[in-house]
Design an enzyme around this catalytic site. Structure first.
Site, PDB file in Angstrom:
ATOM      1  N   HIS A  83      -4.598  13.103  -4.836  1.00 57.33           N
ATOM      2  CA  HIS A  83      -3.680  12.107  -4.272  1.00 57.33           C
ATOM      3  C   HIS A  83      -4.226  11.402  -3.030  1.00 57.33           C
ATOM      4  O   HIS A  83      -3.485  10.638  -2.414  1.00 57.33           O
ATOM      5  CB  HIS A  83      -2.340  12.773  -3.927  1.00 57.33           C
ATOM      6  CG  HIS A  83      -1.484  13.051  -5.121  1.00 57.33           C
ATOM      7  ND1 HIS A  83      -0.703  12.076  -5.718  1.00 57.33           N
ATOM      8  CD2 HIS A  83      -1.301  14.161  -5.853  1.00 57.33           C
ATOM      9  CE1 HIS A  83      -0.060  12.603  -6.751  1.00 57.33           C
ATOM     10  NE2 HIS A  83      -0.418  13.865  -6.854  1.00 57.33           N
TER      11      HIS A  83
ATOM     12  N   LYS B  23       6.752   3.562   5.470  1.00 58.41           N
ATOM     13  CA  LYS B  23       5.841   4.538   4.854  1.00 58.41           C
ATOM     14  C   LYS B  23       5.409   5.520   5.930  1.00 58.41           C
ATOM     15  O   LYS B  23       5.760   5.346   7.103  1.00 58.41           O
ATOM     16  CB  LYS B  23       4.623   3.845   4.238  1.00 58.41           C
ATOM     17  CG  LYS B  23       3.907   2.911   5.205  1.00 58.41           C
ATOM     18  CD  LYS B  23       2.752   2.200   4.517  1.00 58.41           C
ATOM     19  CE  LYS B  23       3.258   1.049   3.670  1.00 58.41           C
ATOM     20  NZ  LYS B  23       2.913   1.171   2.267  1.00 58.41           N
ATOM     21  N   ARG B  24       4.666   6.543   5.555  1.00 60.47           N
ATOM     22  CA  ARG B  24       4.134   7.457   6.555  1.00 60.47           C
ATOM     23  C   ARG B  24       3.364   6.675   7.626  1.00 60.47           C
ATOM     24  O   ARG B  24       2.692   5.693   7.307  1.00 60.47           O
ATOM     25  CB  ARG B  24       3.173   8.468   5.920  1.00 60.47           C
ATOM     26  CG  ARG B  24       3.835   9.627   5.214  1.00 60.47           C
ATOM     27  CD  ARG B  24       2.822  10.657   4.769  1.00 60.47           C
ATOM     28  NE  ARG B  24       1.784  10.114   3.909  1.00 60.47           N
ATOM     29  CZ  ARG B  24       0.508  10.003   4.227  1.00 60.47           C
ATOM     30  NH1 ARG B  24       0.076  10.396   5.417  1.00 60.47           N
ATOM     31  NH2 ARG B  24      -0.377   9.509   3.382  1.00 60.47           N
TER      32      ARG B  24
ATOM     33  N   LYS C 259      -2.946   3.187   7.136  1.00 59.00           N
ATOM     34  CA  LYS C 259      -1.899   2.316   6.587  1.00 59.00           C
ATOM     35  C   LYS C 259      -1.673   1.082   7.461  1.00 59.00           C
ATOM     36  O   LYS C 259      -0.996   0.149   7.070  1.00 59.00           O
ATOM     37  CB  LYS C 259      -0.599   3.100   6.412  1.00 59.00           C
ATOM     38  CG  LYS C 259      -0.702   4.186   5.330  1.00 59.00           C
ATOM     39  CD  LYS C 259       0.580   4.988   5.217  1.00 59.00           C
ATOM     40  CE  LYS C 259       0.472   6.121   4.202  1.00 59.00           C
ATOM     41  NZ  LYS C 259       0.473   5.669   2.816  1.00 59.00           N
TER      42      LYS C 259
ATOM     43  N   THR D  34       3.638   4.151  -3.639  1.00 57.95           N
ATOM     44  CA  THR D  34       4.770   3.891  -4.543  1.00 57.95           C
ATOM     45  C   THR D  34       5.819   3.002  -3.882  1.00 57.95           C
ATOM     46  O   THR D  34       6.632   2.404  -4.569  1.00 57.95           O
ATOM     47  CB  THR D  34       5.436   5.205  -4.996  1.00 57.95           C
ATOM     48  OG1 THR D  34       5.805   5.979  -3.847  1.00 57.95           O
ATOM     49  CG2 THR D  34       4.495   6.022  -5.866  1.00 57.95           C
TER      50      THR D  34
ATOM     51  N   LYS E 152       8.577   0.118  -5.392  1.00 59.07           N
ATOM     52  CA  LYS E 152      10.019   0.080  -5.107  1.00 59.07           C
ATOM     53  C   LYS E 152      10.427  -1.288  -4.559  1.00 59.07           C
ATOM     54  O   LYS E 152      11.492  -1.807  -4.903  1.00 59.07           O
ATOM     55  CB  LYS E 152      10.384   1.207  -4.139  1.00 59.07           C
ATOM     56  CG  LYS E 152      10.152   2.589  -4.714  1.00 59.07           C
ATOM     57  CD  LYS E 152      10.125   3.670  -3.629  1.00 59.07           C
ATOM     58  CE  LYS E 152       9.633   4.992  -4.194  1.00 59.07           C
ATOM     59  NZ  LYS E 152       9.398   6.012  -3.137  1.00 59.07           N
TER      60      LYS E 152
END
Length: 481
Positions: free
Chosen positions: A15, A206-207, A212, A314, A318
């Protein structure tokens, strides 16, 4: 015999490509806590390296790279290596991610076991993230095309002919506006911030992690703030910036980025001269119930990780299924989303994974990009001058260091292209009917990203078990479970 059974039972889904997320255990600790397990691991490693030596004779460097035991000080057990050696299948969770596993992260193992490697792109369940989370849009879709989409997301393609239907587009906008007003009410009640319900909702949830690039998003928000302050008469598309996410307890830089975003929000939200053109909200305690409010209300989805770092993601799916447009790098599932949408229905920017690798190999110097960008240089000057930390001088010096000295995640390299692409998003949002058409297209072409498809691929191609679609008459109280 036991190892033969093991390697026919287990399949390994990777992952992440982030080195810190690939577990390593210190051998001295392992020997003390699990001495018999340590003996078994040594035996497995000896047998495995014998196999590698037969396949690649004389290649001692390859043996060192592939060994389950890392010859460091102290020695470490590479858990990902055990997972590969002990499994009959190894898969990534997006096409790019799997390619990176084959060509970079686990290249040696792919050359030894090419038949084990395969891709299974992630998916999300439409029964939670559209049917339950967005009842207004779900009802509109079902009225237009029926309810088969709840168990076969590809059915949403039937929405495509309605892109040119003015009445349907108006109803689509009504649903989005209702969801935005509901989010605005939630924000006022929980954060005490009044937002413009007509503004574009631009969200990154998100995290919190450096790769990111919540920091890149924050720098763009400062750029927008400066643009309006420097030219208050210029036309601007109003925006509400939403940030949400949690950081690992010991992750100092992630915590500091959260603090930075909140400090920027204090400056932006207190400035009455902005006339509701800009608001920034960091929503606390990000979780599923909050996500179910954000995705249906969002217009623009921020998927801006450094290319080659996000396995899949993901959240992007969404947002997409709820009709948000994506601004993103060519990373993770963004690439496959772009393939489904076509280039005119997504805002892609930034350097590709290959370009990042080449830039890194040639000796990346972020200062070269800072020197070419007057606005980035001005933002750095403001941070260094404690504009966003007036009572805590030097608070954000680690952030400055991360940007200007090394810039591990290439924020400076992508900044100007990101800003230019954001300007394109603003120009499109000003054309309400065209934005709505592209919003419908995003929902209509999200069929591939259902977890039903993902689980079916796992069942057929890895687990070798029967698979059945969910029943159409599912319990509405337990939707998504």
């Amino acid at each position: 015999k036991a190892w033969s059974i093991t390697t026919r039972i287990f399949a390994y889904t990777n992952h992440t490509v982030m080195p810190e997320a690939l577990e390593k255990w210190r051998v001295p600790l392992f020997e003390k806590v699990l001495p018999r397990h340590m003996q078994i691991i040594y035996e497995l490693n000896m047998r495995f390296l014998r196999e590698v030596a037969i396949r690649f004779p004389g290649d001692s460097e390859r043996l060192r790279r592939m060994s389950i035991i890392e010859e460091s000080d102290p020695k470490m057990i590479r858990m990902a290596h055990i997972a590969i050696v002990g499994s009959f299948s190894v898969n990534g969770v997006s096409a790019l991610h799997t390619q990176l596993l084959k060509t970079q992260l686990f290249k040696d193992f792919y050359e030894l076991f090419p038949e084990r490697f395969n891709n299974k792109t992630n998916g999300i369940t439409q029964r939670r993230w559209l049917y339950k989370a967005n009842p207004g849009l779900s009802a509109l879709i079902t009225k237009a095309i029926g309810d088969k989409w709840t168990v076969d997301l590809y059915e949403l393609k039937k929405l495509l002919p309605l892109v040119g239907d003015a009445s349907f587009c108006a109803k689509w906008r009504e649903v989005k506006n209702f969801n935005k007003r509901a989010l605005a009410d939630y924000i006022y009640k929980n954060a005490g911030i009044t937002i413009n319900p007509e503004a574009m909702v631009d969200a990154q949830v998100k995290r919190i992690h450096e790769y990111k690039r919540q920091l890149l998003f924050a720098l763009f928000i400062i750029r927008e703030y400066l643009r309006i302050k420097n030219n208050p008469q210029a036309s601007s598309v109003p925006r509400t910036f939403i940030v949400g996410g949690k950081a690992a307890p010991g992750y100092f830089m992630a915590k500091l980025i959260i603090k930075f975003i909140n400090n920027v929000a204090e400056v932006v939200n207190a400035d009455k001269s902005l006339r509701d053109l800009l608001k920034l909200v960091f929503l606390e305690n990000y979780q599923v119930s909050l996500a179910e409010r954000i995705f249906p209300a969002s217009d623009l989805s921020e998927q801006i990780s450094t290319a080659g770092t996000e396995a899949s993601g993901t959240g992007c799916m969404k947002f997409m299924v709820n009709g948000a447009l994506t601004i993103g790098t060519q990373d993770g599932a963004n690439i496959e989303i772009a393939e489904e949408l076509g280039p005119d229905n997504i805002f892609l920017f930034g350097k590709t994974s290959d370009e990042i690798q080449a830039l890194s190999a040639s000796g990346y110097d972020p200062q070269q990009y800072i020197d070419k960008s007057a606005v980035l240089a001005e933002i750095i000057r403001l941070i260094r001058g404690n504009f966003f930390s007036p009572v805590d001088a030097g608070l954000f010096e680690p952030i400055l260091q991360s940007i200007t000295c090394g810039d591990r995640y290439f924020i400076c390299a992508d900044f100007e292209d990101y800003c230019a692409t954001q300007d394109k998003a603003s120009a499109l949002y000003a054309k309400s009917s065209l934005w709505t058409e592209k919003s419908i297209i995003n929902t209509a072409r999200s069929g591939k990203f259902s977890s039903d498809r993902a689980i079916m691929e796992y069942a057929k191609e890895i687990w070798n078990v029967p698979y059945a679609l969910p029943a159409r008459r599912f319990n509405k109280e337990k939707v998504g479970i």
